[in-house]
Design a protein around this motif. Structure first.
Motif, PDB file in Angstrom:
ATOM      1  N   TYR A  77       0.824  -1.216   0.000  1.00 51.06           N
ATOM      2  CA  TYR A  77       0.000   0.000   0.000  1.00 51.06           C
ATOM      3  C   TYR A  77       0.856   1.264   0.000  1.00 51.06           C
ATOM      4  N   SER A  78       1.814   1.310  -0.945  1.00 44.92           N
ATOM      5  CA  SER A  78       2.700   2.461  -1.064  1.00 44.92           C
ATOM      6  C   SER A  78       2.372   3.204  -2.362  1.00 44.92           C
ATOM      7  N   ILE A  79       1.955   4.452  -2.234  1.00 48.13           N
ATOM      8  CA  ILE A  79       1.446   5.196  -3.388  1.00 48.13           C
ATOM      9  C   ILE A  79       2.529   5.417  -4.448  1.00 48.13           C
ATOM     10  N   GLY A  80       3.744   5.781  -4.016  1.00 46.72           N
ATOM     11  CA  GLY A  80       4.804   6.077  -4.974  1.00 46.72           C
ATOM     12  C   GLY A  80       5.095   4.920  -5.918  1.00 46.72           C
ATOM     13  N   PRO A  81       5.438   3.743  -5.407  1.00 50.85           N
ATOM     14  CA  PRO A  81       5.698   2.612  -6.297  1.00 50.85           C
ATOM     15  C   PRO A  81       4.484   2.190  -7.128  1.00 50.85           C
ATOM     16  N   VAL A  82       3.278   2.381  -6.599  1.00 55.03           N
ATOM     17  CA  VAL A  82       2.091   2.029  -7.385  1.00 55.03           C
ATOM     18  C   VAL A  82       1.951   2.969  -8.578  1.00 55.03           C
ATOM     19  N   VAL A  83       1.949   4.275  -8.326  1.00 56.60           N
ATOM     20  CA  VAL A  83       1.701   5.229  -9.406  1.00 56.60           C
ATOM     21  C   VAL A  83       2.948   5.426 -10.267  1.00 56.60           C
ATOM     22  N   ASN A  84       4.084   5.683  -9.627  1.00 55.97           N
ATOM     23  CA  ASN A  84       5.317   5.862 -10.402  1.00 55.97           C
ATOM     24  C   ASN A  84       5.761   4.559 -11.063  1.00 55.97           C
ATOM     25  N   SER A 108      -5.235   2.859 -16.355  1.00 55.22           N
ATOM     26  CA  SER A 108      -5.490   2.235 -15.059  1.00 55.22           C
ATOM     27  C   SER A 108      -4.698   2.910 -13.943  1.00 55.22           C
ATOM     28  N   VAL A 109      -3.407   3.178 -14.212  1.00 54.03           N
ATOM     29  CA  VAL A 109      -2.535   3.777 -13.191  1.00 54.03           C
ATOM     30  C   VAL A 109      -2.996   5.197 -12.852  1.00 54.03           C
ATOM     31  N   VAL A 110      -3.357   5.967 -13.854  1.00 49.50           N
ATOM     32  CA  VAL A 110      -3.832   7.339 -13.598  1.00 49.50           C
ATOM     33  C   VAL A 110      -5.121   7.309 -12.789  1.00 49.50           C
ATOM     34  N   THR A 111      -5.999   6.356 -13.081  1.00 41.00           N
ATOM     35  CA  THR A 111      -7.230   6.210 -12.289  1.00 41.00           C
ATOM     36  C   THR A 111      -6.882   5.887 -10.836  1.00 41.00           C
ATOM     37  N   GLN A 112      -5.926   4.984 -10.638  1.00 41.98           N
ATOM     38  CA  GLN A 112      -5.491   4.664  -9.276  1.00 41.98           C
ATOM     39  C   GLN A 112      -4.908   5.896  -8.587  1.00 41.98           C
ATOM     40  N   GLY A 113      -4.103   6.642  -9.312  1.00 35.91           N
ATOM     41  CA  GLY A 113      -3.486   7.834  -8.737  1.00 35.91           C
ATOM     42  C   GLY A 113      -4.520   8.849  -8.292  1.00 35.91           C
ATOM     43  N   ARG A 114      -5.540   9.048  -9.107  1.00 29.59           N
ATOM     44  CA  ARG A 114      -6.598  10.012  -8.739  1.00 29.59           C
ATOM     45  C   ARG A 114      -7.312   9.583  -7.462  1.00 29.59           C
ATOM     46  N   ARG A 121       0.659  14.735  -7.319  1.00 24.28           N
ATOM     47  CA  ARG A 121       2.035  14.879  -7.824  1.00 24.28           C
ATOM     48  C   ARG A 121       2.388  13.718  -8.754  1.00 24.28           C
ATOM     49  N   PHE A 122       2.306  12.495  -8.233  1.00 28.18           N
ATOM     50  CA  PHE A 122       2.674  11.339  -9.044  1.00 28.18           C
ATOM     51  C   PHE A 122       1.688  11.143 -10.196  1.00 28.18           C
ATOM     52  N   THR A 123       0.429  11.482  -9.956  1.00 28.85           N
ATOM     53  CA  THR A 123      -0.580  11.341 -11.006  1.00 28.85           C
ATOM     54  C   THR A 123      -0.292  12.275 -12.173  1.00 28.85           C
ATOM     55  N   SER A 124       0.084  13.512 -11.872  1.00 33.81           N
ATOM     56  CA  SER A 124       0.398  14.455 -12.951  1.00 33.81           C
ATOM     57  C   SER A 124       1.628  13.966 -13.726  1.00 33.81           C
ATOM     58  N   ARG A 125       2.587  13.396 -13.019  1.00 33.14           N
ATOM     59  CA  ARG A 125       3.777  12.828 -13.676  1.00 33.14           C
ATOM     60  C   ARG A 125       3.380  11.687 -14.609  1.00 33.14           C
ATOM     61  N   ALA A 126       2.489  10.810 -14.131  1.00 30.89           N
ATOM     62  CA  ALA A 126       2.043   9.681 -14.948  1.00 30.89           C
ATOM     63  C   ALA A 126       1.306  10.154 -16.198  1.00 30.89           C
ATOM     64  N   ILE A 127       0.528  11.221 -16.068  1.00 26.95           N
ATOM     65  CA  ILE A 127      -0.212  11.743 -17.228  1.00 26.95           C
ATOM     66  C   ILE A 127       0.757  12.288 -18.271  1.00 26.95           C
ATOM     67  N   ASN A 128       1.832  12.933 -17.842  1.00 27.75           N
ATOM     68  CA  ASN A 128       2.858  13.381 -18.794  1.00 27.75           C
ATOM     69  C   ASN A 128       3.490  12.197 -19.524  1.00 27.75           C
ATOM     70  N   MET A 129       3.748  11.116 -18.796  1.00 27.61           N
ATOM     71  CA  MET A 129       4.322   9.934 -19.444  1.00 27.61           C
ATOM     72  C   MET A 129       3.335   9.346 -20.453  1.00 27.61           C
ATOM     73  N   TRP A 130       2.073   9.329 -20.093  1.00 28.96           N
ATOM     74  CA  TRP A 130       1.013   8.868 -20.993  1.00 28.96           C
ATOM     75  C   TRP A 130       1.029   9.724 -22.266  1.00 28.96           C
ATOM     76  N   ALA A 131       1.150  11.023 -22.075  1.00 33.63           N
ATOM     77  CA  ALA A 131       1.216  11.933 -23.222  1.00 33.63           C
ATOM     78  C   ALA A 131       2.408  11.608 -24.112  1.00 33.63           C
ATOM     79  N   VAL A 152      -1.679  21.559 -15.179  1.00 30.45           N
ATOM     80  CA  VAL A 152      -2.665  22.116 -14.236  1.00 30.45           C
ATOM     81  C   VAL A 152      -2.629  21.336 -12.921  1.00 30.45           C
ATOM     82  N   LEU A 153      -2.581  20.014 -12.997  1.00 31.15           N
ATOM     83  CA  LEU A 153      -2.512  19.201 -11.778  1.00 31.15           C
ATOM     84  C   LEU A 153      -1.213  19.460 -11.022  1.00 31.15           C
ATOM     85  N   GLY A 154      -0.113  19.603 -11.767  1.00 35.04           N
ATOM     86  CA  GLY A 154       1.164  19.913 -11.125  1.00 35.04           C
ATOM     87  C   GLY A 154       1.138  21.247 -10.409  1.00 35.04           C
ATOM     88  N   GLU A 155       0.464  22.221 -11.010  1.00 34.09           N
ATOM     89  CA  GLU A 155       0.328  23.530 -10.356  1.00 34.09           C
ATOM     90  C   GLU A 155      -0.509  23.414  -9.090  1.00 34.09           C
TER      91      GLU A 155
END
Length: 274
Positions: A77-84, A108-114, A121-131, A152-155
């Motif tokens: 149950y560690s958010i960083g390794p799950v999302v990153n 799936s990962v972005v949904t988990q991050g949200r 933070r990690f979710t916005s990073r994942a969305i950039n990678m998706w892009a 926007v999420l990073g801000e």
């Protein structure tokens, strides 16, 4: 304790662009880690190691480390390794050409991050990678929209990493869309900001900006400038062992050489890129 210290050196080396030293520390960390101990920290180590291997172009190894980070993160149950870790797994799959799997996992990962993060933070990073994966499939508008969302999420999370990465991605989108003036206008501020980010992926951003400058000059028809800029971009990418940017910058070099009439050298540069 030694394994944990080496893991910190792995992360520091990644941040500083010393990928050889970081990989050495990571391999030694995983070699001596006591089985079953401190799984939360082990997940973070696997996450850092996957990123190191992705940057070096070792996508198969990156997939292995990121998959372990992702699965272990879910177990503890560690958010960083799950999302990153999950986002880096998807990124590694895209590097291997397994884009359908990658895009499904990104979603799936972005949904988990949200669901998991109070500050995205990690979710916005994942969305950039998706892009980034979408950009390489030439889905430029979709990629651009995701970068704008990530910024926007990073801000909102006061997380400069996703803001800065997203803005560099937008420059590459502008180039792909033929908006060369808009791309060029963005570069000075990005360069200044990159130079101010001491010890925080500065090397990564400067390498990407260097190639963007070469591409802008080439697209604007300034072939001599593109030639010089592409050589600088190659030197940076070689210094930090970013094979992807060595190859793509050599493509720019080849096209610039062709533009100034140095045809045989252009063929040689493009053959190296290939």
């Amino acid at each position: 304790l030694r394994a944990r210290a080496l893991s910190s050196l792995l992360g520091a080396g990644n941040m500083d662009g010393d990928l050889d030293a970081a990989a050495h520390h990571g391999r030694e960390t995983l070699r001596i880690w006591r089985a079953g101990a401190r799984r939360h920290e082990l997940a973070a180590t696997e996450e850092w190691m996957s990123l190191n291997q992705y940057w070096r172009g070792a996508y198969e190894t990156a997939e292995q480390h990121s998959r372990r980070a992702y699965e272990l993160g879910k177990e503890v149950y560690s958010i960083g390794p799950v999302v990153n870790g999950g986002a880096q797994l998807a990124l590694s799959l895209s590097g291997l050409g397994r884009h359908e799997e990658a895009l499904t996992l990104f979603e799936s990962v972005v949904t988990q991050g949200r669901e998991l993060e109070n500050q995205p933070r990690f979710t916005s990073r994942a969305i950039n990678m998706w892009a980034g994966a979408l950009h390489e499939l030439f889905a430029i508008e979709d990629a651009r929209n995701k970068n704008l969302e990530a910024i926007v999420l990073g801000e909102s999370a006061a997380f400069p990493g996703s803001q800065f990465s997203g803005k560099i991605d937008l420059v590459y989108s502008d180039i792909a869309l033929g908006e060369i003036g808009r791309a060029e206008a963005s570069l000075p501020a990005l360069q200044t900001a990159a130079e101010a980010t001491k010890g925080w992926h500065q090397w990564l951003w400067i390498t990407r900006i260097a190639r963007a400058k070469a591409e802008v000059a080439l697209a604007a028809g300034r072939h001599e400038e593109a030639l010089e800029a592409s050589l600088g971009a190659i030197a940076l990418a070689e210094r930090y062992q970013r094979l992807k940017y060595i190859a793509t910058s050599r493509v720019v070099l080849g096209r610039a050489l062709r533009g100034v009439g140095r045809t045989q050298e252009a063929v040689d540069a493009l053959r190296q890129a290939l």
